[in-house]
Design a protein around this motif. Structure first.
Motif, PDB file in Angstrom:
ATOM      1  N   TRP A 254       4.113   4.141 -11.632  1.00 58.25           N
ATOM      2  CA  TRP A 254       5.426   3.781 -11.110  1.00 58.25           C
ATOM      3  C   TRP A 254       5.294   2.943  -9.842  1.00 58.25           C
ATOM      4  O   TRP A 254       5.990   1.936  -9.670  1.00 58.25           O
ATOM      5  CB  TRP A 254       6.227   5.056 -10.833  1.00 58.25           C
ATOM      6  CG  TRP A 254       7.571   4.802 -10.228  1.00 58.25           C
ATOM      7  CD1 TRP A 254       8.708   4.414 -10.882  1.00 58.25           C
ATOM      8  CD2 TRP A 254       7.917   4.901  -8.844  1.00 58.25           C
ATOM      9  NE1 TRP A 254       9.749   4.268  -9.991  1.00 58.25           N
ATOM     10  CE2 TRP A 254       9.295   4.563  -8.737  1.00 58.25           C
ATOM     11  CE3 TRP A 254       7.217   5.241  -7.695  1.00 58.25           C
ATOM     12  CZ2 TRP A 254       9.956   4.567  -7.511  1.00 58.25           C
ATOM     13  CZ3 TRP A 254       7.889   5.240  -6.478  1.00 58.25           C
ATOM     14  CH2 TRP A 254       9.237   4.902  -6.398  1.00 58.25           C
ATOM     15  N   LEU A 255       4.392   3.333  -8.953  1.00 57.88           N
ATOM     16  CA  LEU A 255       4.191   2.573  -7.723  1.00 57.88           C
ATOM     17  C   LEU A 255       3.714   1.159  -8.022  1.00 57.88           C
ATOM     18  O   LEU A 255       4.150   0.191  -7.388  1.00 57.88           O
ATOM     19  CB  LEU A 255       3.187   3.304  -6.821  1.00 57.88           C
ATOM     20  CG  LEU A 255       3.715   4.571  -6.136  1.00 57.88           C
ATOM     21  CD1 LEU A 255       2.566   5.387  -5.557  1.00 57.88           C
ATOM     22  CD2 LEU A 255       4.720   4.225  -5.045  1.00 57.88           C
ATOM     23  N   ALA A 256       2.810   1.034  -8.992  1.00 56.39           N
ATOM     24  CA  ALA A 256       2.332  -0.299  -9.366  1.00 56.39           C
ATOM     25  C   ALA A 256       3.480  -1.156  -9.895  1.00 56.39           C
ATOM     26  O   ALA A 256       3.550  -2.361  -9.631  1.00 56.39           O
ATOM     27  CB  ALA A 256       1.222  -0.184 -10.411  1.00 56.39           C
ATOM     28  N   GLU A 257       4.420  -0.531 -10.627  1.00 59.22           N
ATOM     29  CA  GLU A 257       5.579  -1.258 -11.117  1.00 59.22           C
ATOM     30  C   GLU A 257       6.482  -1.714  -9.964  1.00 59.22           C
ATOM     31  O   GLU A 257       7.205  -2.711 -10.089  1.00 59.22           O
ATOM     32  CB  GLU A 257       6.389  -0.376 -12.069  1.00 59.22           C
ATOM     33  CG  GLU A 257       5.683  -0.115 -13.395  1.00 59.22           C
ATOM     34  CD  GLU A 257       6.397   0.938 -14.224  1.00 59.22           C
ATOM     35  OE1 GLU A 257       7.401   1.500 -13.728  1.00 59.22           O
ATOM     36  OE2 GLU A 257       5.946   1.208 -15.350  1.00 59.22           O
TER      37      GLU A 257
ATOM     38  N   VAL B 191       0.855  -1.192   0.000  1.00 55.82           N
ATOM     39  CA  VAL B 191       0.000   0.000   0.000  1.00 55.82           C
ATOM     40  C   VAL B 191       0.888   1.238   0.000  1.00 55.82           C
ATOM     41  O   VAL B 191       1.900   1.284   0.695  1.00 55.82           O
ATOM     42  CB  VAL B 191      -0.918   0.036   1.244  1.00 55.82           C
ATOM     43  CG1 VAL B 191      -1.872   1.220   1.166  1.00 55.82           C
ATOM     44  CG2 VAL B 191      -1.692  -1.265   1.371  1.00 55.82           C
ATOM     45  N   ALA B 192       0.506   2.241  -0.777  1.00 59.12           N
ATOM     46  CA  ALA B 192       1.253   3.496  -0.800  1.00 59.12           C
ATOM     47  C   ALA B 192       0.288   4.659  -0.978  1.00 59.12           C
ATOM     48  O   ALA B 192      -0.745   4.525  -1.639  1.00 59.12           O
ATOM     49  CB  ALA B 192       2.281   3.498  -1.926  1.00 59.12           C
ATOM     50  N   SER B 193       0.636   5.779  -0.381  1.00 61.28           N
ATOM     51  CA  SER B 193      -0.170   6.989  -0.529  1.00 61.28           C
ATOM     52  C   SER B 193       0.364   7.823  -1.685  1.00 61.28           C
ATOM     53  O   SER B 193       1.559   7.819  -1.975  1.00 61.28           O
ATOM     54  CB  SER B 193      -0.148   7.814   0.761  1.00 61.28           C
ATOM     55  OG  SER B 193      -0.755   7.098   1.821  1.00 61.28           O
ATOM     56  N   VAL B 194      -0.541   8.548  -2.324  1.00 56.67           N
ATOM     57  CA  VAL B 194      -0.191   9.450  -3.417  1.00 56.67           C
ATOM     58  C   VAL B 194      -0.816  10.802  -3.135  1.00 56.67           C
ATOM     59  O   VAL B 194      -2.020  10.886  -2.856  1.00 56.67           O
ATOM     60  CB  VAL B 194      -0.693   8.904  -4.778  1.00 56.67           C
ATOM     61  CG1 VAL B 194      -0.430   9.924  -5.887  1.00 56.67           C
ATOM     62  CG2 VAL B 194      -0.027   7.577  -5.104  1.00 56.67           C
ATOM     63  N   LYS B 195      -0.002  11.857  -3.194  1.00 52.94           N
ATOM     64  CA  LYS B 195      -0.523  13.204  -2.983  1.00 52.94           C
ATOM     65  C   LYS B 195      -1.416  13.606  -4.166  1.00 52.94           C
ATOM     66  O   LYS B 195      -0.994  13.582  -5.317  1.00 52.94           O
ATOM     67  CB  LYS B 195       0.633  14.200  -2.880  1.00 52.94           C
ATOM     68  CG  LYS B 195       1.266  14.325  -1.511  1.00 52.94           C
ATOM     69  CD  LYS B 195       0.525  15.305  -0.617  1.00 52.94           C
ATOM     70  CE  LYS B 195       1.265  15.497   0.704  1.00 52.94           C
ATOM     71  NZ  LYS B 195       2.376  16.445   0.611  1.00 52.94           N
ATOM     72  N   LEU B 196      -2.641  13.992  -3.850  1.00 55.82           N
ATOM     73  CA  LEU B 196      -3.555  14.489  -4.862  1.00 55.82           C
ATOM     74  C   LEU B 196      -3.496  16.017  -4.921  1.00 55.82           C
ATOM     75  O   LEU B 196      -3.666  16.628  -5.981  1.00 55.82           O
ATOM     76  CB  LEU B 196      -4.982  14.038  -4.531  1.00 55.82           C
ATOM     77  CG  LEU B 196      -6.055  14.204  -5.601  1.00 55.82           C
ATOM     78  CD1 LEU B 196      -5.716  13.388  -6.840  1.00 55.82           C
ATOM     79  CD2 LEU B 196      -7.417  13.768  -5.051  1.00 55.82           C
TER      80      LEU B 196
END
Length: 490
Positions: free
Chosen positions: A223-226, A184-189
């Motif tokens: 990129w995170l999915a990779e 799990v990772a957070s992404v700034k919106l």
């Protein structure tokens, strides 16, 4: 060949801070620093502080003091404060806490490597001077994007970087380096907030609201999915405002389906939603789009109209219950969490009873309760009708007991439901744990799977809820769900 410089990042506070730390890590690694997990193994310990409430500030100070204790007993030579508390107090923090060898603000992030090297060499970098960051961008949201390049916006690091400036992952590598192997990772919106809640100081040190461009959010998600991430959580101070400075207040509704189609991703979660800004179209997307979690992190704060108006917020018990009815009519299993402040200046017994009426009817999956305390620079701190601290403490205990009982009841309502669990830990002794769509990382409950046979971290498994342990669920993997998960992973 000189020994590599080492640095450890200690992160406190919310998921937004976690993103900021990973951006700092990307910048440092790109400039030759070696990232280590433990502060005792680092030349420099960087503590990413939280400056939200008193308890968080105390935790930040404790973390700085703990890191300082390592000096002279191991490798650690310097301790540096960054993050919200450093940004908010700057020189004041440096004077009050001489154990910190540096106090850096957001404006220092782009030069973080040079700043740390100066401090490590025994030099002095002037401590950050706080300023009201709301004044750094135009008042009109439509004019902010043109000014964004001149303002430090942590977590908004660019994508499509040249080779060598970020971890290798093709042309989409962002200025970010993952600090753990979590699926799990957070992404700034977005960053900042335009709301003026009287109890909150965040806009003064995080600034006015500004959205990231959809292409940057998509590139970072790819990129995170990779990197093996299976779930992303979109974070900001107010996700419901996303796009207003880009000319489209409904931009989130079009971005979410695109994120859900990213290869390798299993789930997209949206956090930090303002009840007063919820739109029918956004509710539709959140409740009907495959891979988008029907999850509603709604910032209610209270439900008594008088208290909400004193907070400069909107709504009341009945409107909030209607909103929840609308959500559950579309997605009966939707998850809902919220935070509440009790003991706000002027709060009466009738107001507290009204809040309890809302809580009893809301069927929330997770509830955070905080007792009011003055925050520097906020309007509420100037109010005259403050409640005695003992009354605030009594109300906090009373509502916290109710909240604990209610979330346990809500968990029991889920017995018999089928949940999609993202596996996050597998241990032969402690068991196999994950989270369902209604459970966000850290803040909500989790799911204990009755069998972990054949499961690994990052798997999505379908399971039937067979019991509860307080707010947590106990679930049995369904026959064939592992095979489906393995097939999906090919």
């Amino acid at each position: 060949m000189p020994e590599r410089r080492t640095v450890a990042l200690v992160t406190l506070g919310c998921a937004r801070n976690e993103v900021d730390s990973e951006e700092l890590a990307g910048r440092l690694e790109a400039d030759g620093w070696q990232l280590v997990e433990d502060a005792e193994d680092a030349d420099v310990a960087v503590v990413n502080t939280c400056g939200f409430v008193d308890a968080a500030k105390k935790d930040s100070v404790d973390a700085l003091l703990e890191a300082n204790d390592l000096k002279g007993h191991g490798r650690t030579q310097a301790v540096v404060a960054v993050g919200c508390m450093a940004e908010r107090y700057g020189k004041e923090l440096a004077e009050a806490l001489p154990e910190a060898d540096g106090v850096l603000g957001f404006d220092d992030y782009s030069d973080i490597s040079d700043r740390l090297q100066t401090i490590l060499n025994g030099g002095i970098h002037a401590s950050h001077t706080p300023r009201d960051r709301r004044k750094l961008l135009p008042i009109s949201p439509a004019e902010r994007q043109d000014s964004a390049a001149s303002v430090a916006l942590p977590g908004h690091g660019p994508t499509d970087l040249p080779d060598g400036l970020a971890p290798a992952s093709g042309p989409r590598a962002p200025l970010r380096r993952r600090l753990d192997g979590s699926p799990v990772a957070s992404v700034k919106l977005a960053s900042g907030c335009d709301r003026r809640c009287t109890f909150c100081a965040i806009p003064s040190f995080r600034g006015s609201f500004i959205s990231r461009r959809p292409s940057d959010v998509l590139n970072e998600t790819r990129w995170l999915a990779e990197q093996g991430v299976k779930e992303i959580m979109l974070v900001s101070e107010n996700n419901t405002s996303y796009g207003k400075d880009l000319g489209d207040i409904r931009l989130l509704e079009s971005l979410l389906p695109e994120l859900a189609e990213v290869d390798g991703l299993e789930r997209v979660r949206v956090s930090y939603l303002q009840p007063a800004e919820m739109r029918p179209g956004l509710i539709d997307v959140l409740t009907s789009t495959p891979k988008i979690a029907p999850y509603f992190d709604l910032s209610f704060q209270h439900s008594a109209p008088g208290v909400l108006r004193a907070m400069r917020r909107f709504g009341d018990t009945d409107r909030f219950l209607e909103l929840l009815d609308t959500i559950r009519a579309k997605a009966p299993q939707a998850g809902v969490r919220s935070n509440f402040i009790v003991g706000f200046p002027g709060e009466s017994e009738a107001d507290l009873a009204e809040l309890e009426r809302f809580l009893n009817g809301a069927r929330l999956d997770a509830i955070g309760v905080f007792g009011y305390s003055d925050e520097d620079g906020t309007e509420a701190a100037t109010y005259d009708d403050k409640l005695d601290v003992d009354i605030v403490a009594e109300r906090l205990a009373r509502v916290s007991r109710l909240a604990e009982e209610l979330v346990s009841q809500r968990a029991e309502e889920r017995v018999g439901e089928t949940v999609h669990v993202l596996v996050e830990s597998v241990d032969s002794e402690d068991g196999t744990y994950g989270r369902g769509a209604h459970q966000a990382p850290e803040t909500d409950g989790q799911v204990l799977l009755t069998s972990g046979e054949g499961l690994s971290v990052g798997r999505m498994v379908e399971a039937k809820v067979v019991g509860t342990e307080g707010v947590d669920l106990v679930a049995e993997p369904l026959p064939g769900s592992l095979a489906c998960s393995e097939e999906a992973g090919r």
